[in-house]
Scaffold this motif. Structure first.
Motif, PDB file in Angstrom:
ATOM      1  N   LEU A  83       0.863  -1.182   0.000  1.00 50.89           N
ATOM      2  CA  LEU A  83       0.000   0.000   0.000  1.00 50.89           C
ATOM      3  C   LEU A  83       0.895   1.226   0.000  1.00 50.89           C
ATOM      4  CD1 LEU A  83      -3.268   0.524   1.988  1.00 50.89           C
ATOM      5  CD2 LEU A  83      -1.619   2.371   1.794  1.00 50.89           C
ATOM      6  N   GLU A  85       0.842   5.330   0.096  1.00 49.26           N
ATOM      7  CA  GLU A  85      -0.049   6.444   0.408  1.00 49.26           C
ATOM      8  C   GLU A  85       0.654   7.769   0.163  1.00 49.26           C
ATOM      9  OE1 GLU A  85      -3.115   8.144   3.782  1.00 49.26           O
ATOM     10  OE2 GLU A  85      -1.616   6.667   4.389  1.00 49.26           O
ATOM     11  N   THR A  94      -5.818   5.417   7.077  1.00 44.49           N
ATOM     12  CA  THR A  94      -5.237   4.307   6.335  1.00 44.49           C
ATOM     13  C   THR A  94      -5.313   3.001   7.117  1.00 44.49           C
ATOM     14  OG1 THR A  94      -3.655   5.969   5.598  1.00 44.49           O
ATOM     15  CG2 THR A  94      -3.264   3.710   4.898  1.00 44.49           C
ATOM     16  N   LEU A 104      -1.177  -8.017   2.936  1.00 40.03           N
ATOM     17  CA  LEU A 104      -0.301  -6.849   2.865  1.00 40.03           C
ATOM     18  C   LEU A 104       1.042  -7.128   3.528  1.00 40.03           C
ATOM     19  CD1 LEU A 104      -0.536  -3.866   1.838  1.00 40.03           C
ATOM     20  CD2 LEU A 104      -0.830  -3.236   4.241  1.00 40.03           C
ATOM     21  N   TYR A 107       4.092  -1.179   3.534  1.00 40.16           N
ATOM     22  CA  TYR A 107       3.383   0.103   3.517  1.00 40.16           C
ATOM     23  C   TYR A 107       4.402   1.180   3.195  1.00 40.16           C
ATOM     24  CZ  TYR A 107       0.930   4.256   5.324  1.00 40.16           C
ATOM     25  OH  TYR A 107       0.365   5.499   5.470  1.00 40.16           O
ATOM     26  N   ARG A 153       0.202  -3.464  -6.093  1.00 35.26           N
ATOM     27  CA  ARG A 153       0.296  -2.294  -5.227  1.00 35.26           C
ATOM     28  C   ARG A 153      -0.996  -1.472  -5.319  1.00 35.26           C
ATOM     29  NH1 ARG A 153       6.096   0.296  -6.763  1.00 35.26           N
ATOM     30  NH2 ARG A 153       5.045   0.380  -8.788  1.00 35.26           N
TER      31      ARG A 153
END
Length: 325
Positions: A83, A85, A94, A104, A107, A153
């Motif tokens: 992920l 961001e 989030t 996942l 991050y 992703r």
């Protein structure tokens, strides 16, 4: 990859240089303008957090509502292992996505503030020690080089922040996002929606005056960082709806004729009584417009989720021609 890593792609003096460039360009333009990113020093960030809790300011809680209700659907649409961001800040919302993504592994928060990234990253690792956090100190409006993390992703851009970009800037941004995606990846985009003018203006001109203080804080930033001599009390906060462009404009209006000196730029800026400097644009969207802007960047809108009152939307997009997730 180690559990936490932080990479700086911005030079140490990049923020100061960008501030000088923006202020010089914006305050010598006609009409005057300043980019909204300069609201966010420590005090500005505190004020914005206060704004998100105001009764008039609906975007934060409505986006959170969508994430709370739809996180499992979002996760089912893309089996993300990473992920990413953009403009992550505290990464608070989030967490709803992180909880919903069972596979996942990594991050990647991207923000201009190294301290915010470190604080949020270590807090997440305390909750999820199995997660690799690769924080990236970068400006999401510049070319990004993402770390090597497993796919697919999911790249997320929340908060309606895309509305702070002018149309040409949005087109450039979405094209750069498209360049980061591979087949199987997706973009999750938060957009505030067009609604009644009264509701929109109230969200940017609250009764308690918090947004007014937030708007004027940009002058305090210029005073501290550039040695300027602005007096925030010399300006009124203005929020107005522009129906032609379907965006809210925040402005600072000079109460009387004045001249402000900015020694770091060797600049004196004169204002006539009633003259305004635009400090923020916050565009509001319709589904057809979002779909068209995504398509122009080579992306296809696949899913569209709104809150119960259709005030805010999250959309999921993939590369054009990619299989439907």
């Amino acid at each position: 990859m180690s559990p936490f890593a932080l990479t700086r792609t911005l030079p140490a003096d990049a923020t100061a240089a960008a501030l000088r460039t923006d202020v010089s360009a914006g305050l010598t333009a006609e009409p005057k303008w300043l980019p909204p990113k300069w609201f966010y020093d420590a005090r500005g960030s505190e004020l914005f957090e206060e704004i998100t809790r105001l009764p008039e300011y609906y975007p934060t809680r409505t986006e959170r509502e969508i994430l709370a209700v739809r996180a499992q659907e979002i996760a089912a649409a893309i089996d993300a292992r990473t992920l990413v961001e953009l403009g992550s800040g505290s990464s608070e919302k989030t967490r709803l996505l992180l909880d919903a993504l069972p596979k996942l592994q990594a991050y990647v928060p991207v923000d201009v503030s190294a301290s915010a990234l470190e604080l949020a990253g270590h807090a997440l690792l305390a909750e999820r020690p199995e997660l690799s956090v690769h924080a990236l100190v970068a400006d999401f409006q510049q070319v990004l080089a993402l770390p090597d993390t497993p796919g697919p992703r999911l790249l997320v851009f929340l908060g309606g922040t895309i509305g702070n970009l002018l149309p040409d800037e949005r087109a450039h941004f979405l094209a750069s996002v498209r360049s980061l995606l591979a087949p199987g990846d997706a973009l999750l985009l938060g957009t505030d929606l067009v609604k009644y003018e009264q509701t929109l203006v109230a969200a940017y001109d609250d009764a308690a005056g918090v947004t007014a203080e937030f708007n004027k804080n940009v002058l305090s930033v210029l005073n501290r960082e550039l040695g300027a001599d602005f007096h925030p009390a010399d300006f009124d906060h203005v929020a107005r709806w522009n129906p032609e462009h379907e965006w809210i404009e925040m402005r600072l209006r000079a109460r009387a004729a004045l001249t402000a000196k900015i020694p770091a730029l060797d600049l004196a800026v004169s204002f006539e009584a009633g003259e305004e400097v635009r400090t923020e644009v916050s565009a509001k969207f319709r589904r057809a417009g979002v779909s068209a802007e995504l398509a122009a960047a080579g992306l296809t809108l696949r899913h569209w989720w709104t809150d119960s009152a259709d005030r805010f939307a999250l959309s999921l997009a993939t590369l054009q021609g990619a299989p439907t997730p």
